[in-house]
Motif scaffolding. Structure first.
Motif, PDB file in Angstrom:
ATOM      1  N   VAL A  89      -8.973  -0.300  -5.506  1.00 62.01           N
ATOM      2  CA  VAL A  89      -9.521  -1.643  -5.737  1.00 62.01           C
ATOM      3  C   VAL A  89     -11.032  -1.584  -5.865  1.00 62.01           C
ATOM      4  O   VAL A  89     -11.626  -2.183  -6.774  1.00 62.01           O
ATOM      5  CB  VAL A  89      -9.105  -2.602  -4.600  1.00 62.01           C
ATOM      6  CG1 VAL A  89      -9.802  -3.957  -4.766  1.00 62.01           C
ATOM      7  CG2 VAL A  89      -7.596  -2.793  -4.586  1.00 62.01           C
TER       8      VAL A  89
ATOM      9  N   ASP B  12      -6.827  -1.363   4.668  1.00 62.38           N
ATOM     10  CA  ASP B  12      -6.237  -0.059   4.345  1.00 62.38           C
ATOM     11  C   ASP B  12      -6.595   0.940   5.448  1.00 62.38           C
ATOM     12  O   ASP B  12      -7.777   1.235   5.672  1.00 62.38           O
ATOM     13  CB  ASP B  12      -6.779   0.422   3.003  1.00 62.38           C
ATOM     14  CG  ASP B  12      -6.053   1.659   2.482  1.00 62.38           C
ATOM     15  OD1 ASP B  12      -5.365   2.345   3.270  1.00 62.38           O
ATOM     16  OD2 ASP B  12      -6.189   1.944   1.279  1.00 62.38           O
TER      17      ASP B  12
ATOM     18  N   GLY C 194      -6.782  -4.149   0.455  1.00 62.87           N
ATOM     19  CA  GLY C 194      -7.718  -3.034   0.516  1.00 62.87           C
ATOM     20  C   GLY C 194      -8.563  -3.041   1.769  1.00 62.87           C
ATOM     21  O   GLY C 194      -8.865  -1.991   2.354  1.00 62.87           O
TER      22      GLY C 194
ATOM     23  N   SER D 254      -3.483  -2.075  -4.707  1.00 62.13           N
ATOM     24  CA  SER D 254      -3.632  -2.555  -3.336  1.00 62.13           C
ATOM     25  C   SER D 254      -4.414  -1.654  -2.392  1.00 62.13           C
ATOM     26  O   SER D 254      -4.794  -2.103  -1.311  1.00 62.13           O
ATOM     27  CB  SER D 254      -2.239  -2.792  -2.725  1.00 62.13           C
ATOM     28  OG  SER D 254      -1.482  -1.594  -2.766  1.00 62.13           O
ATOM     29  N   ARG D 255      -4.671  -0.401  -2.724  1.00 57.81           N
ATOM     30  CA  ARG D 255      -5.393   0.474  -1.803  1.00 57.81           C
ATOM     31  C   ARG D 255      -6.901   0.335  -1.988  1.00 57.81           C
ATOM     32  O   ARG D 255      -7.389   0.118  -3.100  1.00 57.81           O
ATOM     33  CB  ARG D 255      -4.975   1.928  -1.984  1.00 57.81           C
ATOM     34  CG  ARG D 255      -3.572   2.211  -1.464  1.00 57.81           C
ATOM     35  CD  ARG D 255      -3.223   3.677  -1.537  1.00 57.81           C
ATOM     36  NE  ARG D 255      -1.856   3.918  -1.063  1.00 57.81           N
ATOM     37  CZ  ARG D 255      -1.234   5.094  -1.127  1.00 57.81           C
ATOM     38  NH1 ARG D 255      -1.860   6.139  -1.667  1.00 57.81           N
ATOM     39  NH2 ARG D 255       0.001   5.212  -0.673  1.00 57.81           N
ATOM     40  N   TYR D 256      -7.613   0.487  -0.892  1.00 62.71           N
ATOM     41  CA  TYR D 256      -9.060   0.253  -0.893  1.00 62.71           C
ATOM     42  C   TYR D 256      -9.775   1.059  -1.981  1.00 62.71           C
ATOM     43  O   TYR D 256     -10.560   0.501  -2.760  1.00 62.71           O
ATOM     44  CB  TYR D 256      -9.645   0.611   0.476  1.00 62.71           C
ATOM     45  CG  TYR D 256     -11.152   0.425   0.550  1.00 62.71           C
ATOM     46  CD1 TYR D 256     -11.705  -0.784   0.955  1.00 62.71           C
ATOM     47  CD2 TYR D 256     -12.029   1.450   0.201  1.00 62.71           C
ATOM     48  CE1 TYR D 256     -13.073  -0.968   1.007  1.00 62.71           C
ATOM     49  CE2 TYR D 256     -13.405   1.275   0.247  1.00 62.71           C
ATOM     50  CZ  TYR D 256     -13.916   0.065   0.660  1.00 62.71           C
ATOM     51  OH  TYR D 256     -15.285  -0.106   0.700  1.00 62.71           O
TER      52      TYR D 256
ATOM     53  N   ARG E  19       0.805  -1.219   0.000  1.00 59.16           N
ATOM     54  CA  ARG E  19       0.000   0.000   0.000  1.00 59.16           C
ATOM     55  C   ARG E  19       0.841   1.275   0.000  1.00 59.16           C
ATOM     56  O   ARG E  19       0.335   2.347  -0.322  1.00 59.16           O
ATOM     57  CB  ARG E  19      -0.958  -0.004   1.197  1.00 59.16           C
ATOM     58  CG  ARG E  19      -2.073  -1.034   1.079  1.00 59.16           C
ATOM     59  CD  ARG E  19      -3.130  -0.825   2.148  1.00 59.16           C
ATOM     60  NE  ARG E  19      -2.597  -0.958   3.483  1.00 59.16           N
ATOM     61  CZ  ARG E  19      -2.624  -2.073   4.220  1.00 59.16           C
ATOM     62  NH1 ARG E  19      -3.167  -3.186   3.722  1.00 59.16           N
ATOM     63  NH2 ARG E  19      -2.101  -2.101   5.434  1.00 59.16           N
TER      64      ARG E  19
END
Length: 402
Positions: A52, A319, A316, A47-49, A32
Motif C-alpha cells: 500500500v 500489518d 496496512g 492490503s499489506r503495508y 493480509r
C-alpha cells in the motif's frame, strides 16, 4: 449476516456490509493473508503495508475518475493527477502552512483551545452527552469556517449545507447512487455562497484564507473562478470530515480503555504521539481508490492496465510485518509511520491542522469530563466504510470540570 453469507462473500464485500462497520479489523487480518486479489467486480484489493505504501506513491497509478472508476467525483485536486493537481495544491498550500506561512497552524492554538472550552462548557449540568454532536462535529466545522473567512452569522446555514452533503456520502454502500436532490441542492447553494464570498474578497482582502486565494500573485498565477469554488468547497468538506472521525474514534478508544483516558489526563504532553497512534489504530479514512495506468506487479500478482485498485490503508496500518503488536494501542509507539493520512503527493494537506485539533479536543475531553461512561458499545456507526466513525457517541457523565 448468516454463516452461509459469511462464507460466500469476499472479505472486501463483508467490509462493505454495514454489519461489519463496528469491527472490520478481523477482516483486514484475513485480507493480509492473501495481500492482492481480484474482486468479482474486477477491482484489485491491496492490503499489506509495504504494498500500500509503495502504490500510494507510485506515479503509475491515477486518482482521476476516468482512470479509477470509483475514485470520486472529480470536483477538486484530490481527484487530479499531475500537473493540474500539483499547480492547484501548491496554490492552496501557499496559504495554509509551510513554506510561505510556517506558523499559520501553530498560531491557531489559542483560538482552537477557546472553541473546545466553549463547547465543553455547554455540557455543564447534563448527565448525558453525544460526543459527536456536541464536540467532534461542531469543533472542526467552526475551525474551517473561521479559517476560510465565513462570517459567524452565516455559520448555521453553512453547517447545514455541509451536513447535507456529508450525509449524502453516508449511505449504504450496497446501494450506490447519485447524490440525493437535497444534497445536490445543498452543494449548489454552498457553491453559490462561496462564490459570493470570493467576489467580496476580490480587491478587498481580509485576514482569511479566501482573501489570500483570491488575491494570490504567486508563481502559478491566479485560480480561475470555478477553481476557487471547488477548492473552497474542498477545504470545507475535507477540512472537517476526517477530524470528526479522529476525535470520535479517539474518545471511543479512551472510553473502552480507561487507562488511556487517565494517561492523557496525567500526561497531556503525550498528546502528539497519542494522536499519531490513534491515526494508526483507529484511522478516520480506511481505504482509497486508484486506477492502474499500466500493468503493475504487486505481491506476485499482475494488475492489468485500466484496473481499479483499492488500497486498504487501515489494513496496512495494522500489518504485523510493519508494526509490533499492531492490535494494541501503544501511546508512545516509536517509528510510527502509519497510513492514517495517506502518503505521497495526495497525502492529506490539512493533516497538521487535523492533528492539532485532535490533540486539543482529546486532551480537554479527558481532562474535563467527570467519570465518562459509554452508553452504547458499539455505538451506531456511519454507513460509509471509507470514512469510518461513529454516527453518535452517547456518553454518561457526572459533571464537567470548570
Amino acid at each position: 449476516m448468516s454463516e452461509t453469507l459469511d462464507r460466500t462473500l469476499t472479505p472486501m464485500q463483508r467490509i462493505m456490509d454495514p454489519a461489519s462497520r463496528a469491527d472490520p479489523y478481523p477482516l483486514y487480518a484475513e485480507m493480509r493473508e492473501m495481500p492482492v486479489w481480484k474482486e468479482p467486480d474486477g477491482s484489485f484489493v491491496v492490503s499489506r503495508y509495504e504494498d500500500v505504501a509503495r502504490l500510494i506513491r507510485d506515479p503509475r497509478v491515477s486518482v482521476e475518475p476516468q482512470n479509477s472508476p470509483r475514485g470520486g467525483q472529480g470536483l477538486s485536486f484530490l481527484n487530479m493527477d499531475p500537473p493540474h493537481h500539483d499547480r492547484l495544491r501548491r496554490m492552496t498550500m501557499r496559504h495554509f502552512g509551510p513554506p510561505n506561512d510556517p506558523g499559520r497552524v501553530e498560531s491557531m492554538t489559542p483560538a482552537l483551545e477557546a472553541m473546545v472550552a466553549q463547547l465543553i462548557d455547554r455540557l455543564a449540568g447534563r448527565d448525558r452527552i453525544d460526543v459527536v454532536a456536541d464536540v467532534s462535529y461542531p469543533f472542526p466545522v467552526t475551525v474551517i469556517a473561521d479559517l476560510l473567512g465565513v462570517p459567524r452569522a452565516d455559520e448555521p446555514k453553512f453547517h447545514a449545507w455541509a451536513e447535507a452533503i456529508v450525509q449524502s456520502q453516508d449511505r449504504d454502500p450496497r446501494e450506490p447512487g447519485k447524490r440525493s436532490e437535497t444534497a445536490e441542492a445543498a452543494f449548489q447553494q454552498l457553491a453559490s455562497f462561496m462564490f459570493g464570498l470570493i467576489s467580496q474578497r476580490k480587491g478587498a482582502p481580509r485576514d482569511d484564507m479566501l482573501s489570500r486565494l483570491v488575491n494570490d500573485d504567486g508563481p502559478d498565477g491566479v485560480m480561475e473562478p470555478h477553481e476557487m469554488i471547488t477548492v473552497s468547497v474542498l477545504l470545507l468538506l475535507a477540512g472537517h470530515e476526517t477530524t470528526v472521525n479522529l476525535i470520535s474514534n479517539g474518545m471511543l478508544t479512551m472510553l473502552r480503555q480507561p487507562h488511556l483516558l487517565q494517561l492523557l489526563r496525567d500526561e497531556p504532553e503525550v498528546a502528539p504521539a497519542f494522536v499519531e497512534e490513534m491515526l494508526r489504530y483507529e484511522p478516520p479514512v480506511h481505504f482509497t481508490f486508484r486506477g492502474a495506468l499500466c500493468d503493475l506487479e504487486v505481491g506476485g500478482v499482475t494488475i492489468p492496465k485500466g484496473s481499479a485498485i483499492q488500497l486498504m490503508l487501515a489494513a496496512g496500518s495494522r500489518d504485523p510485518r510493519r508494526f509490533e503488536d499492531p492490535d494494541s494501542f501503544i501511546a508512545r509507539r516509536p517509528n510510527n509511520q502509519h497510513l492514517g493520512f495517506g502518503s505521497g503527493i495526495h497525502a492529506c494537506f490539512g493533516a497538521p491542522l487535523a492533528r492539532l485539533e485532535g490533540q486539543i479536543a482529546l486532551k480537554e475531553l479527558a481532562r474535563r469530563l467527570v467519570n465518562p461512561r459509554l452508553l452504547a458499545d458499539p455505538p451506531p456507526y456511519r454507513f460509509n466504510p471509507t470514512l469510518r466513525g461513529p454516527r453518535e457517541l452517547p456518553v454518561a457523565i457526572d459533571g464537567v470540570i470548570p
